[in-house]
Enzyme design. Structure first.
Site, short mmCIF file in Angstrom:
data_model
loop_
_atom_site.label_atom_id
_atom_site.label_comp_id
_atom_site.label_asym_id
_atom_site.label_seq_id
_atom_site.Cartn_x
_atom_site.Cartn_y
_atom_site.Cartn_z
N HIS A 343 -55.32 39.34 41.49
CA HIS A 343 -56.15 38.77 42.56
C HIS A 343 -56.03 39.65 43.79
O HIS A 343 -55.02 40.31 44.02
CB HIS A 343 -55.74 37.33 42.86
N ASP A 353 -48.29 40.87 48.28
CA ASP A 353 -49.02 39.81 47.59
C ASP A 353 -50.44 39.72 48.11
O ASP A 353 -50.68 39.17 49.19
CB ASP A 353 -48.28 38.49 47.82
N GLU A 390 -57.08 33.21 44.65
CA GLU A 390 -55.88 32.80 43.91
C GLU A 390 -54.94 32.01 44.80
O GLU A 390 -54.29 31.06 44.34
CB GLU A 390 -55.17 34.04 43.35
N GLU A 391 -54.86 32.39 46.06
CA GLU A 391 -53.90 31.75 46.96
C GLU A 391 -54.21 30.27 47.20
O GLU A 391 -53.34 29.52 47.64
CB GLU A 391 -53.85 32.50 48.30
N ASP A 419 -49.62 40.32 39.63
CA ASP A 419 -49.90 39.71 40.93
C ASP A 419 -49.28 40.62 41.99
O ASP A 419 -49.92 41.56 42.46
CB ASP A 419 -49.32 38.30 40.95
N HIS A 504 -46.02 35.80 52.32
CA HIS A 504 -47.09 35.00 52.93
C HIS A 504 -47.03 34.98 54.46
O HIS A 504 -47.58 34.07 55.08
CB HIS A 504 -47.08 33.57 52.39
#
Length: 699
Positions: A343, A353, A390-391, A419, A504
């Site tokens: 993603h 990420d 995706e998140e 990922d 994140h």
């Protein structure tokens, strides 16, 4: 020189004998079938090793670094304009290499913050307004929030609930601590996701929840994420692909509402959390919590005397997301698909990420383009997949899988997921067990980026446990979930490093990667090498390289674990017998593979036998699916690998059995035993279906 003359038509006037006519029809039929299903005998199989060497030797650290820099110039949250520009970046890269491309758009429900605030009012009369953000990105970075949190406010005492597990709430209750009406302060970790933490706080009556990330995290970082529950994918199209003009549930539909928490929540930095926790009075900190809590200054759990003034306002809106694909059509079996997926959407800049994986995917495309120019064409079709959203709960991949479910279940060979390609040192991998041996074989060919020259990843990995290190794919934390747990597609998930400190947050940037994560991009090169070679083998081997004996061995391990956990009144005989049946079918399939490899290229009939065997190898994983799915969570169809309802479950396999064991306190002893036995029978029948598919015979 040979000359051919056409005989007069009258020469064929004589009626052929019945035997000649019959043989002629059979020959024409076989040739026609062969030309339809096997139009070309592979010219590249003999060169597979050479093309693999070319693929590895064409690696470039600097090229991957440049891709990552380009992908992370701006934050690109799904459903926003920067996300659309990132999709164009990937699409243009694929088309620039001359690859056939395709996009798939979906209309889905996403969630964004409008405004939020948090202040602490301490027992001594002082107060503190917390800055909700890292101060990075000049306003480009989205404010810290929990996607799908409801809007709300609370003026209430703070109470520390540790990881927010049921065992933590039981400890608090035993100490006389009342959580109801308070703002629950929880730390992430402990094997429980943020969504489960908020759900537990809600269940125990909390007015709101704040969650901080502890450990080696950067103290000013806020861990964004979603708190949707009850499954994955777009909540407005559960079980079918959300497309423009298609069916969509309303926001007030009961099935939609149950996916969202009923109390508001938000992330908190560890720096802000410590200011709150050290100010708490009330009950002393349980001794079980002190050993893992980073701050030694925290001595009490509350509630109070500190009061938190919590406000969050967000919006949910339907937005367009876009998956991007590059297709390399197979020459012999174009109707068989090997998929590589990553993603590209990110909460912030996403250097780890997910765009470390995105950069690797772009480099695989570049290297495959080199092979194509050298004359390589895969036996089977390869599809490079760049997922969106995706998140927000694996939405992009899930919607696409739901939309293409029939074709994927019948034509997908395998799905290979990356990922976060690189989070730090150490190689990690998960797979469905029939792919274990292939994975081990591939990592024997790739150099370990963190050790001396010439050492392979396998050599160091084997020293640390080898095959036992391979994780299974029952989690719902990346895009392999819809492929394994809904479509029954054999899958692999690989990455370097674990639990990186800027997860994140706004600090997940290209600069962090070049300074801490992978300064010289050797780990990126290693992941790209493994990922690309896996796909080459799955696409080019005449016989799909699955070994179901490994699957049978894994099932037997699970059976042994259950025998130590379950009451003696529960019979394991159905499960034991089905595993034995599956193991026998797996051994016979391996023997058949060996024989066909020896006969390969001898005649056209062998090719048809190989095709038939491959069909069975592909179909077997679907045997573990159950049409009714897990009880109360019908979307999850896989009875071996799937998420248990209770994240604190002792089992990370057989999710239906795990659910029945976890819900025993809701039932009488007789009902509990019957529920577990029934789920065990369901698993046994699934294993029998898989054995039947692998053997190819009707019962």
């Amino acid at each position: 020189m040979l000359q051919f003359r056409l005989k007069p038509v009258t020469a064929f006037a004589a009626k052929p004998s019945p035997l000649v006519a019959f043989v002629t029809v059979i020959v024409i039929g076989v040739v026609g079938f062969y030309s339809l299903h096997f139009p070309f005998r592979s010219a590249t199989s003999l060169d597979a090793s050479r093309f693999g060497h070319v693929f590895l030797s064409s690696s470039s650290n600097a090229t991957i670094s440049n891709y990552l820099r380009g992908l992370t110039v701006h934050p690109h949250l799904a459903g926003t304009k920067p996300a659309s520009l990132t999709a164009r970046y990937v699409l243009n890269h694929f088309t620039g290499l001359g690859l056939r491309t395709r996009t798939a758009k979906h209309r889905v429900l996403l969630s964004y913050p409008l405004r939020s605030s948090l202040s602490a009012h301490f027992g001594d009369g002082s107060s503190l307004e917390f800055q909700l953000g890292e101060g990075e990105g000049d306003g480009e970075v989205v404010a810290p929030y929990h996607a799908y949190s409801p809007s709300g406010s609370a003026w209430a005492a703070a109470v520390f609930v540790n990881y927010g597990r049921e065992e933590d709430f039981r400890l608090l209750a035993a100490a006389g601590v009342r959580v109801a009406g308070c703002v629950a302060v929880a730390r992430s970790g402990g094997g429980v996701g943020r969504g489960a933490v908020v759900e537990a706080a809600e269940r125990h009556g909390a007015a709101a929840a704040v969650v901080f990330r502890e450990g080696d995290t950067w103290p000013r970082g806020f861990e964004r994420g979603h708190v949707m529950r009850g499954g994955i994918g777009d909540p407005l199209s559960p079980g079918w692909g959300g497309v423009d003009g298609g069916e969509s549930l309303g926001l007030d539909d009961s099935e939609v509402l149950r996916r969202f928490p009923k109390i508001p929540s938000m992330p908190l930095s560890s720096e802000a959390a410590e200011r709150i926790l050290v100010s708490l009075g009330g009950a002393p900190l349980p001794s079980d919590w002190t050993g893992t809590l980073k701050s030694s200054k925290v001595t009490n759990v509350g509630p109070g005397p500190t009061i938190l003034n919590f406000t969050y306002q967000g919006e949910m809106k339907v937005a367009t997301i876009e998956n991007v694909f590059a297709i390399i059509k197979g020459r012999e079996e174009s109707d068989r698909y090997v998929l590589l997926g990553n993603h590209r959407d990110a909460w912030t800049y996403g250097a780890v990420d997910p765009n470390s994986g995105s950069a690797a995917l772009l480099d695989i495309a570049r290297r495959y383009a080199i092979l194509l120019r050298l004359g390589w064409t895969p036996r089977r079709t390869i599809i490079l997949c760049s997922w969106d959203a995706e998140e927000f709960g694996m939405i992009g991949s899930t919607e696409w899988v739901e939309q293409n479910l029939v074709n994927l279940r019948s034509k997908a060979v395998a799905y290979l997921n990356v990922d976060c390609a690189v989070q730090g040192p150490g190689f990690f991998a998960g797979s469905t067990p029939q792919l274990d041996d292939l994975l081990l074989d591939i990592i024997k060919k790739v150099k370990d980026p963190d050790t001396d020259e010439g050492t392979t990843i396998y050599q160091n990995w084997a020293a640390g446990g080898g095959k036992s290190n391979i994780q299974r794919l029952g989690r719902v934390d990346s895009d392999f979930a819809p492929f394994v747990q809904h479509a029954g597609v054999p899958s692999i998930d690989i990455y370097y490093g674990k639990d990186y400190p800027v997860y994140h947050t706004a600090f997940d940037s290209y600069n962090w990667m070049t300074e801490f994560g992978d300064p010289f991009f050797q780990r990126h090169v290693a992941v790209t090498g493994i990922w690309g070679l896996l796909a080459l083998r799955l696409a080019d081997d005449s016989i799909i390289p699955f070994n179901y004996v490994s699957y049978a061995d894994q099932l037997q391990v699970y059976n042994d674990i259950l025998s130590n956990l379950l009451d003696k009144q529960i019979s394991l005989h159905p499960l034991t017998a089905s595993i034995q049946e599956f193991a026998s079918a797996a051994k016979e399939a391996n023997e058949e593979s060996k024989k066909l490899r020896l006969q390969e290229n001898s005649d056209h009939f062998v090719d048809m036998k190989i095709r038939a065997l491959n069909d069975r190898l592909m179909l077997t994983e679907k045997g573990f699916l159950d049409v009714d799915g897990l009880r109360g969570r019908q979307w999850f169809k896989h009875l071996v690998f799937g998420p248990p309802r209770d994240q604190e479950s002792k089992l990370d396999f057989f999710p239906g059995i795990a659910d029945s064991m976890s819900e025993m306190f809701k039932m009488s002893e007789k009902e509990r035993l019957a529920a577990i036995q029934h789920e065990l029978w369901r698993v046994a029948r699934a294993i029998q279906r898989a054995a039947s598919a692998l053997g190819g015979d009707l019962a």
